[in-house]
Structures are given as C-alpha cells and as structure tokens.
Design an enzyme around this catalytic site. Sequence first.
Site, mmCIF file in Angstrom:
data_model
loop_
_atom_site.group_PDB
_atom_site.id
_atom_site.type_symbol
_atom_site.label_atom_id
_atom_site.label_comp_id
_atom_site.label_asym_id
_atom_site.label_seq_id
_atom_site.Cartn_x
_atom_site.Cartn_y
_atom_site.Cartn_z
ATOM 1 N N VAL A 15 -16.576 64.226 -39.037
ATOM 2 C CA VAL A 15 -17.418 63.752 -37.946
ATOM 3 C C VAL A 15 -16.782 64.229 -36.645
ATOM 4 O O VAL A 15 -15.605 64.577 -36.609
ATOM 5 C CB VAL A 15 -17.600 62.212 -37.953
ATOM 6 C CG1 VAL A 15 -18.447 61.784 -39.141
ATOM 7 C CG2 VAL A 15 -16.269 61.495 -37.948
ATOM 8 N N SER A 16 -17.551 64.223 -35.567
ATOM 9 C CA SER A 16 -17.103 64.836 -34.323
ATOM 10 C C SER A 16 -16.289 63.922 -33.419
ATOM 11 O O SER A 16 -15.578 64.402 -32.551
ATOM 12 C CB SER A 16 -18.308 65.366 -33.543
ATOM 13 O OG SER A 16 -18.968 66.346 -34.321
#
Length: 71
Positions: free
Chosen positions: A8-9
């Site tokens: 995930v970012s």
Amino acid sequence: MKVGYRRVSTLEQSLDRQDLGECDRVFEEKESAGSANCPALQDMLTFVCSGDEVVVHGNDRLARKLIDLQN
C-alpha cells in the site's frame, strides 16, 4: 513455492483488502511505488526462484509504469 507481495502507498492504508489466498511466503510493505525505495519488493525478487508462483493483488502493486514492470 507460492510467494505473495502486498503493498500500500501510505502507513494509514491497510494491507487487509489485498487477499492473496494461501501463500508459502508473503512480502509486505507500506511504501509508494513512486519511490525508488521498495525494499520488500527487492527482497521478494531476490527470494523467488525459477518455477515459483508470484501472487499480487494487481500489477499496479509491482510497478507504477509498464516499462518498470517489464524491467
């Protein structure tokens, strides 16, 4: 061997929505793909062997651009 990779970012995002099913080993990180620093991805690429199956939620988890994915 079935090897998973989840990314995930941001730190606030959850990896839980990226269900990969049953994997022998899973590499995870919370790092933007725009950053050149994705250590878990590099670790996974070093870990996998010919014949292993790599499982990701989507191609965009591996690379931001098609050329990066091809490389």
